[in-house]
Scaffold this motif. Structure first.
Motif, PDB file in Angstrom:
ATOM      1  N   ILE A  17       0.800  -1.227   0.000  1.00 36.50           N
ATOM      2  CA  ILE A  17       0.000   0.000   0.000  1.00 36.50           C
ATOM      3  C   ILE A  17       0.832   1.276   0.000  1.00 36.50           C
ATOM      4  CG2 ILE A  17      -1.490   1.419   1.489  1.00 36.50           C
ATOM      5  CD1 ILE A  17      -3.033  -1.177   2.120  1.00 36.50           C
ATOM      6  N   PHE A  18       1.849   1.328   0.832  1.00 33.69           N
ATOM      7  CA  PHE A  18       2.601   2.567   1.009  1.00 33.69           C
ATOM      8  C   PHE A  18       3.695   2.725  -0.048  1.00 33.69           C
ATOM      9  CE2 PHE A  18       1.019   1.309   5.185  1.00 33.69           C
ATOM     10  CZ  PHE A  18       0.375   2.478   5.605  1.00 33.69           C
ATOM     11  N   GLU A  19       3.723   3.891  -0.655  1.00 41.55           N
ATOM     12  CA  GLU A  19       4.791   4.195  -1.603  1.00 41.55           C
ATOM     13  C   GLU A  19       6.123   4.322  -0.874  1.00 41.55           C
ATOM     14  OE1 GLU A  19       4.602   4.218  -4.839  1.00 41.55           O
ATOM     15  OE2 GLU A  19       2.459   3.767  -4.811  1.00 41.55           O
ATOM     16  N   ASN A  20       6.058   4.951   0.295  1.00 40.21           N
ATOM     17  CA  ASN A  20       7.239   5.074   1.142  1.00 40.21           C
ATOM     18  C   ASN A  20       7.371   3.797   1.968  1.00 40.21           C
ATOM     19  OD1 ASN A  20       9.212   5.671   3.074  1.00 40.21           O
ATOM     20  ND2 ASN A  20       8.541   7.786   3.316  1.00 40.21           N
ATOM     21  N   LYS A  21       8.336   2.979   1.623  1.00 45.79           N
ATOM     22  CA  LYS A  21       8.456   1.665   2.250  1.00 45.79           C
ATOM     23  C   LYS A  21       8.846   1.737   3.731  1.00 45.79           C
ATOM     24  CE  LYS A  21       7.015  -0.424  -1.270  1.00 45.79           C
ATOM     25  NZ  LYS A  21       5.592  -0.845  -1.239  1.00 45.79           N
ATOM     26  N   LYS A  22       9.267   2.910   4.186  1.00 44.87           N
ATOM     27  CA  LYS A  22       9.532   3.058   5.615  1.00 44.87           C
ATOM     28  C   LYS A  22       8.241   2.907   6.404  1.00 44.87           C
ATOM     29  CE  LYS A  22      13.652   5.997   5.328  1.00 44.87           C
ATOM     30  NZ  LYS A  22      14.244   7.321   5.667  1.00 44.87           N
ATOM     31  N   TYR A  23       7.146   3.442   5.857  1.00 52.39           N
ATOM     32  CA  TYR A  23       5.842   3.291   6.503  1.00 52.39           C
ATOM     33  C   TYR A  23       5.352   1.849   6.390  1.00 52.39           C
ATOM     34  CZ  TYR A  23       5.448   8.312   7.198  1.00 52.39           C
ATOM     35  OH  TYR A  23       5.666   9.612   7.621  1.00 52.39           O
ATOM     36  N   SER A  24       5.694   1.198   5.293  1.00 53.63           N
ATOM     37  CA  SER A  24       5.339  -0.222   5.136  1.00 53.63           C
ATOM     38  C   SER A  24       5.999  -1.051   6.223  1.00 53.63           C
ATOM     39  CB  SER A  24       5.795  -0.728   3.764  1.00 53.63           C
ATOM     40  OG  SER A  24       5.140  -0.048   2.718  1.00 53.63           O
ATOM     41  N   MET A  25       7.300  -0.859   6.381  1.00 56.30           N
ATOM     42  CA  MET A  25       8.046  -1.638   7.368  1.00 56.30           C
ATOM     43  C   MET A  25       7.614  -1.294   8.788  1.00 56.30           C
ATOM     44  SD  MET A  25       9.611  -3.471   5.297  1.00 56.30           S
ATOM     45  CE  MET A  25      10.431  -4.460   6.560  1.00 56.30           C
ATOM     46  N   LEU A  26       7.306  -0.021   9.020  1.00 58.84           N
ATOM     47  CA  LEU A  26       6.853   0.397  10.352  1.00 58.84           C
ATOM     48  C   LEU A  26       5.523  -0.270  10.695  1.00 58.84           C
ATOM     49  CD1 LEU A  26       7.095   2.193  12.865  1.00 58.84           C
ATOM     50  CD2 LEU A  26       5.900   3.986  11.589  1.00 58.84           C
ATOM     51  N   SER A  27       4.585  -0.272   9.753  1.00 61.98           N
ATOM     52  CA  SER A  27       3.273  -0.875   9.991  1.00 61.98           C
ATOM     53  C   SER A  27       3.392  -2.375  10.239  1.00 61.98           C
ATOM     54  CB  SER A  27       2.345  -0.614   8.797  1.00 61.98           C
ATOM     55  OG  SER A  27       2.167   0.758   8.582  1.00 61.98           O
ATOM     56  N   ILE A  28       4.201  -3.034   9.435  1.00 62.54           N
ATOM     57  CA  ILE A  28       4.426  -4.475   9.612  1.00 62.54           C
ATOM     58  C   ILE A  28       5.062  -4.741  10.969  1.00 62.54           C
ATOM     59  CG2 ILE A  28       5.774  -6.448   8.781  1.00 62.54           C
ATOM     60  CD1 ILE A  28       5.384  -5.301   5.931  1.00 62.54           C
ATOM     61  N   PHE A  29       6.020  -3.913  11.331  1.00 65.04           N
ATOM     62  CA  PHE A  29       6.702  -4.040  12.617  1.00 65.04           C
ATOM     63  C   PHE A  29       5.709  -3.911  13.775  1.00 65.04           C
ATOM     64  CE2 PHE A  29       9.611  -1.863  15.861  1.00 65.04           C
ATOM     65  CZ  PHE A  29      10.153  -3.061  16.306  1.00 65.04           C
ATOM     66  N   ILE A  30       4.792  -2.961  13.678  1.00 67.58           N
ATOM     67  CA  ILE A  30       3.795  -2.731  14.727  1.00 67.58           C
ATOM     68  C   ILE A  30       2.874  -3.944  14.872  1.00 67.58           C
ATOM     69  CG2 ILE A  30       1.772  -1.359  15.369  1.00 67.58           C
ATOM     70  CD1 ILE A  30       3.199   1.055  14.067  1.00 67.58           C
ATOM     71  N   VAL A  31       2.393  -4.467  13.737  1.00 70.44           N
ATOM     72  CA  VAL A  31       1.516  -5.646  13.784  1.00 70.44           C
ATOM     73  C   VAL A  31       2.232  -6.835  14.406  1.00 70.44           C
ATOM     74  CG1 VAL A  31       0.338  -7.374  12.367  1.00 70.44           C
ATOM     75  CG2 VAL A  31       0.035  -4.965  11.868  1.00 70.44           C
ATOM     76  N   LEU A  32       3.476  -7.064  13.991  1.00 74.19           N
ATOM     77  CA  LEU A  32       4.240  -8.202  14.514  1.00 74.19           C
ATOM     78  C   LEU A  32       4.563  -8.027  15.997  1.00 74.19           C
ATOM     79  CD1 LEU A  32       6.676  -8.963  11.552  1.00 74.19           C
ATOM     80  CD2 LEU A  32       4.578 -10.169  12.194  1.00 74.19           C
ATOM     81  N   LEU A  33       4.796  -6.793  16.431  1.00 73.17           N
ATOM     82  CA  LEU A  33       5.032  -6.554  17.853  1.00 73.17           C
ATOM     83  C   LEU A  33       3.798  -6.897  18.673  1.00 73.17           C
ATOM     84  CD1 LEU A  33       7.006  -3.183  18.163  1.00 73.17           C
ATOM     85  CD2 LEU A  33       7.765  -5.454  18.846  1.00 73.17           C
ATOM     86  N   GLY A  34       2.636  -6.412  18.215  1.00 74.08           N
ATOM     87  CA  GLY A  34       1.400  -6.714  18.931  1.00 74.08           C
ATOM     88  C   GLY A  34       1.117  -8.202  18.950  1.00 74.08           C
ATOM     89  N   PHE A  35       1.315  -8.841  17.805  1.00 77.38           N
ATOM     90  CA  PHE A  35       1.107 -10.282  17.680  1.00 77.38           C
ATOM     91  C   PHE A  35       2.068 -11.040  18.589  1.00 77.38           C
ATOM     92  CE2 PHE A  35       1.456 -14.095  14.599  1.00 77.38           C
ATOM     93  CZ  PHE A  35       0.499 -14.805  15.315  1.00 77.38           C
ATOM     94  N   GLY A  36       3.330 -10.637  18.555  1.00 81.08           N
ATOM     95  CA  GLY A  36       4.339 -11.299  19.376  1.00 81.08           C
ATOM     96  C   GLY A  36       4.071 -11.151  20.855  1.00 81.08           C
ATOM     97  N   SER A  37       3.520  -9.987  21.267  1.00 80.58           N
ATOM     98  CA  SER A  37       3.240  -9.767  22.691  1.00 80.58           C
ATOM     99  C   SER A  37       2.199 -10.738  23.214  1.00 80.58           C
ATOM    100  CB  SER A  37       2.760  -8.324  22.909  1.00 80.58           C
ATOM    101  OG  SER A  37       1.431  -8.140  22.447  1.00 80.58           O
ATOM    102  N   ARG A  38       1.330 -11.223  22.324  1.00 81.28           N
ATOM    103  CA  ARG A  38       0.322 -12.192  22.762  1.00 81.28           C
ATOM    104  C   ARG A  38       0.855 -13.618  22.650  1.00 81.28           C
ATOM    105  NH1 ARG A  38      -2.663 -15.807  23.529  1.00 81.28           N
ATOM    106  NH2 ARG A  38      -4.624 -15.746  24.680  1.00 81.28           N
TER     107      ARG A  38
END
Length: 447
Positions: free
Chosen positions: A362-383
C-alpha cells in the motif's frame, strides 16, 4: 459575550479538541464503574492487615509471586482512593490517545485525532475489568499508555525535533513503569533496540536512545531472574493448567499463535474488521493490481464470514462450524497426519500473510510499510509469548490489549492514506461510523 463565543470557537477548532470530547466521555464512563471486587479487593486488604506496610509486601511478592515491584506499590495505595483512580485512569487513556497522535505524522492532525479518539472508544474496554478494574488497568492499559508515551522521543529524534531537558525525566519515568509489565517490556525493548540500531547504521547514534535500550535490557533480565515469577508459574500450573508441563515447545507456540489470531480473525472483532476494511479501501484507492486487491480482501472477508456471519453459515457451510469450534485449550488441536485439522491454522495464517503483504504494498514510502508491519508483529508477538505462561487462558482477554492497539495504531496510519487521497471528503462519514460503533460498545457497558 463575543469574547466567550470566540474562545469556544477557538477551542472547537483546536487540533486537540477531539481529545477534550474523549476526556469528557471517559470521565462519564469512569463515574459509572463499580469497583472493589476481584483482585482490587485482595489488594485492598494488604494495608488492612496488622503491621503490614507496602514494602514488606512488595519484597515478599518479589520472592514469591511477581516482578512488578514498580506497579504494585501504586496499585496497593490507589485501591484505597477509588475516586482518584477514576480521574487518573481517564488521564491515562488521554495520554494513550495523545501519544498515538504525537507518534503518527499527519497532514490533517485534527481529523486524525477524531479518528484516534473514535477508534479507542471502540476498543472493548470491558476487557480491563477481568481481574478488577483498578488491578487490570494498572497492570495493562497503564503500561501501554506510558510505553507509548516513552516512545515519543524516538519520533522526535528521527525527525530532528527538539527535546526539552525536563522532558527526558518524564520519558524515563514512563519507560520504567512500562518496562515493569512483561509484555510491554518486550515491546518497548524491541522498539528501542531496533531504532537504536537503525540510528547507528545511519551514523546518527543517540545517547538517550542507548540509555533507554540499556534500561530495557536491564528490565528484561530483572523479570527473567525474579524468583517470584518462577514460584508463581509452579503455582499457576497446578491451579489453572496441570497439563501445561507435558506440552511440547512446538505445541505451546502453536497454542499461542492460533489463540492470538482466532481472537481477531475467527471471532467477531470490530477492531480487526475496521482495520482489515481500511486495508482493503487503501489498496483500492492506491490503484494497485487486481491480485493485490484480492489479497487485501482476504482478511476482511474472513473476519466477516467467520466472525459475523458464522452463526448463520454453520449449517450451510460445515467448514465454518468446524473452524469456529476447532479451538481447544491446547490450541487448534492439530494432528500431524490429519490434513483437515490443519485447516484453521492455514486460514488464519493466510489472513495474516495477506495483512502483512498488503501493508507492504500500500505505502509508496516503504519506511511506513516496514513500520506498519513491525507494529503488527510486535502486537502479535506480545500475545504469542503468553504461550510460555500457564495462565494463557486464565488471564482472559486482558492480555490481548497490546495486539488490539497494534491494529488500532495501524488503522490510524492507514487513515493517513485516505486523508491524502481524493476520498478525503468521506472521512467525516467514516468518523461518524466509528463514533456509532463506539457508542454501541459503551452502551453495552451501561446496560
Amino acid at each position: 459575550m463575543r469574547f466567550l463565543i470566540n474562545e469556544i470557537i477557538k477551542l472547537y477548532k483546536w487540533r486537540y479538541f477531539p481529545f477534550v470530547v474523549f476526556t469528557l466521555g471517559m470521565l462519564l464512563f469512569h463515574s459509572t464503574i463499580k469497583l472493589g471486587w476481584g483482585d482490587d479487593h485482595e489488594y485492598l486488604m494488604v494495608l488492612n492487615k496488622s503491621n503490614l506496610n507496602v514494602m514488606p509486601f512488595i519484597i515478599h511478592r518479589y520472592f514469591n509471586w511477581s516482578s512488578r515491584v514498580i506497579i504494585e506499590p501504586f496499585l496497593i495505595k490507589l485501591v484505597h482512593f477509588q475516586w482518584l483512580w477514576r480521574i487518573l485512569d481517564t488521564a491515562v487513556m488521554v495520554i494513550m490517545s495523545v501519544s498515538i497522535s504525537k507518534l503518527i505524522p499527519s497532514s490533517d492532525i485534527r481529523r486524525s485525532n477524531w479518528i484516534i479518539a473514535g477508534i479507542i472508544f471502540i476498543y472493548p474496554i470491558s476487557h480491563m475489568s477481568t481481574a478488577g478494574w483498578i488491578a487490570t488497568t494498572m497492570n495493562y492499559s497503564w503500561p501501554l499508555a506510558f510505553g507509548l508515551f516513552s516512545m515519543i522521543p524516538i519520533k522526535k529524534i528521527l525527525f530532528d525535533e527538539k527535546i526539552k531537558s525536563f522532558e527526558y525525566i518524564f520519558y524515563i519515568t514512563a519507560l520504567l513503569f512500562a518496562l515493569n509489565q512483561e509484555q510491554m517490556c518486550a515491546i518497548v525493548l524491541s522498539v528501542y533496540l531496533v531504532f537504536t540500531i537503525y540510528l547507528i547504521i545511519k551514523k546518527r547514534p543517540n545517547l538517550f536512545m542507548f540509555v533507554q535500550s540499556i534500561l530495557g535490557i536491564a528490565s528484561i533480565i530483572f523479570i527473567l531472574t525474579c524468583p517470584g515469577n518462577y514460584v508463581r508459574k509452579i503455582s499457576e500450573v497446578k491451579r489453572w493448567f496441570p497439563e501445561y508441563p507435558n506440552m511440547s515447545l512446538l505445541r505451546k507456540i502453536e497454542m499461542g499463535y492460533s489463540s492470538s489470531l482466532f481472537q481477531f480473525i475467527i471471532n467477531p472483532n470490530i477492531i480487526f474488521t475496521l482495520f482489515s476494511g481500511l486495508l482493503l479501501i487503501c489498496m483500492i484507492i492506491t490503484n494497485k493490481k487486481g491480485l493485490y486487491k484480492v489479497m487485501a480482501a482476504v482478511p476482511f472477508a474472513t473476519s466477516i464470514i467467520f466472525g459475523y456471519l458464522g452463526g448463520l453459515l454453520v449449517e450451510v457451510l460445515p467448514i465454518v462450524d468446524f473452524v469456529k469450534n476447532s479451538m481447544t485449550e491446547f490450541g487448534t488441536g492439530i494432528e500431524i497426519f490429519s490434513v483437515t485439522s490443519w485447516l484453521p491454522d492455514v486460514i488464519i495464517t493466510f489472513s495474516l500473510v495477506s495483512v502483512l503483504f498488503s501493508l507492504y504494498v500500500i505505502f509508496e514510502n516503504k519506511k511506513y510499510s516496514m513500520l506498519s508491519i513491525f507494529i503488527v508483529l510486535l502486537g502479535f508477538g506480545s500475545r504469542i509469548i503468553m504461550a510460555f505462561s500457564p495462565t494463557i487462558w486464565a488471564s482472559s482477554l486482558r492480555t490481548f490489549i497490546f495486539m488490539y492497539f497494534a491494529f488500532i495504531i495501524c488503522s490510524v496510519i492507514l487513515f493517513q492514506v485516505i486523508l491524502d487521497s481524493k476520498l478525503k471528503k468521506y472521512i467525516m462519514l467514516s468518523t461518524s461510523v466509528i463514533g456509532f460503533f463506539a457508542g454501541l460498545e459503551y452502551l453495552k457497558l451501561f446496560a
